[in-house]
Design a protein around this motif. Structure first.
Motif, PDB file in Angstrom:
ATOM      1  N   TYR A   4      -7.027   3.572  -5.433  1.00 15.43           N
ATOM      2  CA  TYR A   4      -6.836   2.766  -6.641  1.00 15.43           C
ATOM      3  C   TYR A   4      -6.414   1.367  -6.199  1.00 15.43           C
ATOM      4  N   HIS A  55     -11.273   1.825  -9.059  1.00 12.27           N
ATOM      5  CA  HIS A  55     -10.954   3.206  -8.701  1.00 12.27           C
ATOM      6  C   HIS A  55     -12.176   3.815  -8.056  1.00 12.27           C
ATOM      7  N   LEU A  63      -2.129   5.942 -12.801  1.00  9.07           N
ATOM      8  CA  LEU A  63      -2.625   4.803 -12.029  1.00  9.07           C
ATOM      9  C   LEU A  63      -3.725   4.051 -12.767  1.00  9.07           C
ATOM     10  N   LEU A 118       2.287  -1.109  -9.322  1.00 11.51           N
ATOM     11  CA  LEU A 118       2.532   0.320  -9.202  1.00 11.51           C
ATOM     12  C   LEU A 118       3.626   0.702 -10.190  1.00 11.51           C
ATOM     13  N   ALA A 142      -5.342  -0.100 -13.246  1.00 14.13           N
ATOM     14  CA  ALA A 142      -6.376  -0.157 -12.208  1.00 14.13           C
ATOM     15  C   ALA A 142      -7.412  -1.236 -12.501  1.00 14.13           C
ATOM     16  N   THR A 153      -4.137  10.209  -2.130  1.00 17.76           N
ATOM     17  CA  THR A 153      -4.513   9.103  -3.006  1.00 17.76           C
ATOM     18  C   THR A 153      -3.866   7.834  -2.457  1.00 17.76           C
ATOM     19  N   VAL A 207      -4.649  -1.627  -7.931  1.00 20.19           N
ATOM     20  CA  VAL A 207      -3.905  -1.823  -9.180  1.00 20.19           C
ATOM     21  C   VAL A 207      -3.190  -3.162  -9.165  1.00 20.19           C
ATOM     22  N   THR A 219       0.839  -1.197   0.000  1.00 20.53           N
ATOM     23  CA  THR A 219       0.000   0.000   0.000  1.00 20.53           C
ATOM     24  C   THR A 219       0.876   1.251   0.000  1.00 20.53           C
ATOM     25  N   TYR A 220       0.453   2.245  -0.768  1.00 20.59           N
ATOM     26  CA  TYR A 220       1.215   3.480  -0.908  1.00 20.59           C
ATOM     27  C   TYR A 220       0.280   4.678  -0.810  1.00 20.59           C
ATOM     28  N   THR A 268      -1.924  -2.563  -4.131  1.00 17.22           N
ATOM     29  CA  THR A 268      -1.557  -3.444  -5.237  1.00 17.22           C
ATOM     30  C   THR A 268      -1.993  -4.878  -4.940  1.00 17.22           C
ATOM     31  N   VAL A 316      -2.983   3.863  -2.889  1.00 15.31           N
ATOM     32  CA  VAL A 316      -2.786   2.862  -3.941  1.00 15.31           C
ATOM     33  C   VAL A 316      -2.545   1.514  -3.272  1.00 15.31           C
TER      34      VAL A 316
END
Length: 690
Positions: free
Chosen positions: A216, A234, A227, A221, A231, A178, A218, A161-162, A182, A180
């Motif tokens: 997102y 979203h 992104l 990354l 995705a 935001t 995804v 996670t980011y 994965t 992100v």
């Protein structure tokens, strides 16, 4: 205030204004080094630079670096970096404190309050424990990528996670980030998405006091790509709502889904020519009849449709028809009363509504059988008062006017104002992702649900069906056929309503899609003239007007000054008269003046506070200010005379205070976000060429 002219006032304020003007005029920078785009030249090897660069300023005492994404000063100017309170770790400023950029004349050009890590300036210390992995520039937006703790799913998968942060005025903000997440899986169901969103909400709450965030999901990354390219989901999530309450699929997936549905509809039309006559009426136009739910899994439905698509039971907004007819869902507002016979082995259920007496047992059956502890079949029941008799057809212990209900799943009991209602599932259209319900009302006089429906409801999550006249017509046509089958042709008119959720009455006007009235003449259903209201099309047209207004506002704000931008969101909050001007005027006139200012509160004393920017001001906050930081304040300005000083000290009795996220409330310089907040359109972006 503008009409009050005093020479004495001018003399008092002249030294202040000269100093203030010189601060604005000075723009200088020395000891600036441009960081290269590659990690070879980057002084922090752990951070990957993608199409971006930072500029560094060195502290003269130890060559410790401050990193800024934008350069404001000429390389020919000599600038000193002052920050005695900050540590130096790995060659970069670190910790909580303040940095001042000072020119060679001793003037402060710029001040940064915040938390420093690897030379970057943050608005909060909550990211101090997480590694910064990348700096990138995408679509002219400077971004910082921070690695967060992995999200753990119920199946114990750890999903990397980011957080992607945006900058404003050279500071990195955690407000509305935001997120992100994965996942190696390329497909994901709604339940899994909700689980991930639930955990993501906790991560965002731990970062900052955000009211919303984008997420997102995804497959990878890719820092050099948008992104959306990778995705599989979203969404924009409001933290004040239920998880996923305003989910949006990416445009790419929308297009794929739309094409799949169009292909499927075309396939069904082609297959109608090859269906034997004996089967045509059973599966006409792809409808599943509730009276024959076995068709859902019949052999004829397997592998029909494009690319191996299978017709199976499907949910709409999380609801799946109970084809086994095991459970009636009852809304919280709908109350029921259960009455049993003498032996307490069989019962009926009646609504509790205003105007209907609350009966007591026991009840007495007249030639009425019992099934699964509930009265079933045609007959009569006499209530305990020996005066009230209910005659009709009893189904799942509920009285109906006749046996037309037999075999249909009872779905939902609800109240509409003071009317008891019952939604009966009558069929589905898989390739339109639509379920159909007959809505029955309770007759308080005869104490039965009338099987002549009040209206028919169509339930689909995708409102775009109503923007296509052909698909809209198919929905109406199939609803007409199903209601004809349910009523055995006894109806000659009925209202049809389209909803986006299985809940009655609909809790949100945006989930009301469609309304029309149908009438049957010569055995043919038609829509009554001027009875149709297509709410989806109306909302689309309103949104076009709304977007045009947002574009216009954005153009206006581009030309606006700081005061006008603040007042765009907060009407008549910020005035151009400074507290020092108003304090001087108060000394001369002997009365307070209405005023406002952007201030930095550096000290709290009970209900009072004081500032160190733009200069010392005493704030009688009255409880409007409870923490140190940046504020826009409004109130009544008076003055306190100071010994050995030509300038008075402003005193403001605060009537309104709005906390700011960024230094000097610079978030009001981001005009795109101002428009987004004004219209509550969190993903809007302007069209630059309009």
């Amino acid at each position: 205030m503008k009409n009050v002219q005093f020479c004495f006032l001018t003399l008092l304020l002249l030294p202040f204004f000269n100093c203030y003007a010189s601060n604005d005029a000075e723009t200088a920078n020395s000891n600036i080094e441009e960081q290269a785009n590659s990690s070879i030249n980057n002084q922090s090897p752990a951070i990957e630079y993608i199409n971006s660069k930072d500029f560094t300023l060195k502290r003269s005492t130890d060559n410790c670096n401050l990193k800024l994404p934008y350069l404001r000063y000429s390389a020919n100017e000599q600038v000193t970096l002052k920050s005695d309170s900050l540590n130096c770790e790995g060659g970069y400023l670190s910790g909580k404190g303040k940095v001042e950029l000072v020119d060679n004349n001793g003037n402060t050009l710029e001040t940064f309050h915040g938390f420093f890590k690897q030379g970057f300036v943050f608005s909060t210390s909550k990211l101090q424990a997480f590694p910064i992995i990348a700096r990138r520039k995408l679509f002219e937006e400077e971004q910082l990528v921070v690695e967060l703790p992995s999200l753990t799913t119920e199946s114990d998968d750890n999903l990397p996670t980011y957080a992607i942060l945006d900058q404003s005025e050279n500071r990195w903000s955690t407000l509305n980030p935001t997120l992100v997440v994965t996942s190696v899986e390329e497909t994901i169901n709604k339940k899994q998405v909700q689980q991930i969103i639930s955990r993501a909400r906790q991560s965002v709450k731990a970062l900052a006091k955000s009211d919303h965030f984008q997420i997102y999901l995804v497959t990878k990354l890719a820092l050099n790509q948008p992104l959306v390219e990778n995705a599989i989901y979203h969404g924009t999530i409001k933290l004040t709502n239920e998880p996923g309450s305003i989910e949006r699929t990416t445009e790419k997936l929308f297009a794929e889904e739309e094409q799949r549905l169009l292909d499927q509809a075309h396939y069904r039309q082609q297959q109608l020519f090859n269906i034997p006559a004996t089967r045509y009426e059973e599966i006409q136009t792809g409808i599943i009849d509730a009276a024959n739910p076995d068709l859902l899994n019949a052999v004829e439905w397997e592998n029909t449709g494009p690319a191996g698509y299978q017709f199976h039971p499907f949910d709409v907004a999380g609801w799946l028809p109970d084809l086994d007819n095991q459970q009636l869902i009852i809304s919280k507002q709908a109350k029921q009363q259960t009455l049993q016979n003498v032996a307490e082995e069989c019962s009926i259920s009646l609504p509790k509504i205003k105007g209907l007496p609350e009966f007591k047992g026991p009840i007495y059956a007249i030639n009425l059988p019992c099934r699964d502890s509930q009265f079933y079949g045609g007959g009569s029941l006499k209530l305990s008062d020996q005066k009230t008799t209910i005659t009709g057809f009893f189904y799942q212990g509920i009285p109906f006017s006749d046996d037309l209900i037999n075999g249909y799943p009872l779905a939902y009991r609800f109240n509409n104002e003071n009317q008891a209602m019952l939604a009966v599932y009558i069929g589905s259209t898989p390739w339109l992702s639509t379920h159909y319900f007959a809505l029955l009302s309770f007759d308080s006089h005869s104490k039965v649900f009338n099987t002549t429906p009040v209206k028919i409801a169509t339930i689909t999550e995708d409102p775009r069906w109503y923007t296509d006249p052909t698909l809209e017509g198919l929905m109406v046509e199939e609803a007409s056929r199903l209601i004809d089958q349910f009523s055995q042709g006894k109806l000659s008119e009925i209202s049809l309503v389209g909803y986006g959720i299985f809940r009655f009455p609909v809790p949100n006007k945006n989930l009301l899609h469609y309304q029309t009235h149908l009438a049957k003449e010569e055995n043919q259903w038609t829509q009554v003239d001027e009875s149709t209201i297509n709410h989806v099309v109306i909302r689309y047209q309103q949104q076009k007007v709304r977007l045009a207004s947002m574009q216009k506002d954005w153009g206006m704000l581009k030309q606006a000054n700081f005061y006008q931008r603040v007042n765009y969101l907060h009407t008549e909050l910020l005035f151009e008269d400074t507290p020092m001007e108003l304090a001087a005027a108060s000394l001369i006139t002997g009365k307070p003046w209405a005023g406002s200012a952007v201030v930095h509160v550096n000290s709290l004393q009970g209900l009072d506070a004081s500032t160190d920017w733009p200069y010392p001001i005493k704030l009688e906050s009255g409880g409007h200010i409870d923490t140190e930081g940046w504020y826009i304040i409004k109130g009544r300005v008076s003055a306190e005379e100071l010994a050995n000083s030509l300038l008075p000290k402003p005193v403001i009795s605060v009537t309104e205070a709005i906390a700011c996220e960024e230094e000097q409330c610079n978030e009001y310089s981001n005009i795109i976000n101002l428009v987004r907040q004004k219209y509550n359109e969190l993903e809007w972006s302007p069209k630059e060429n309009q």
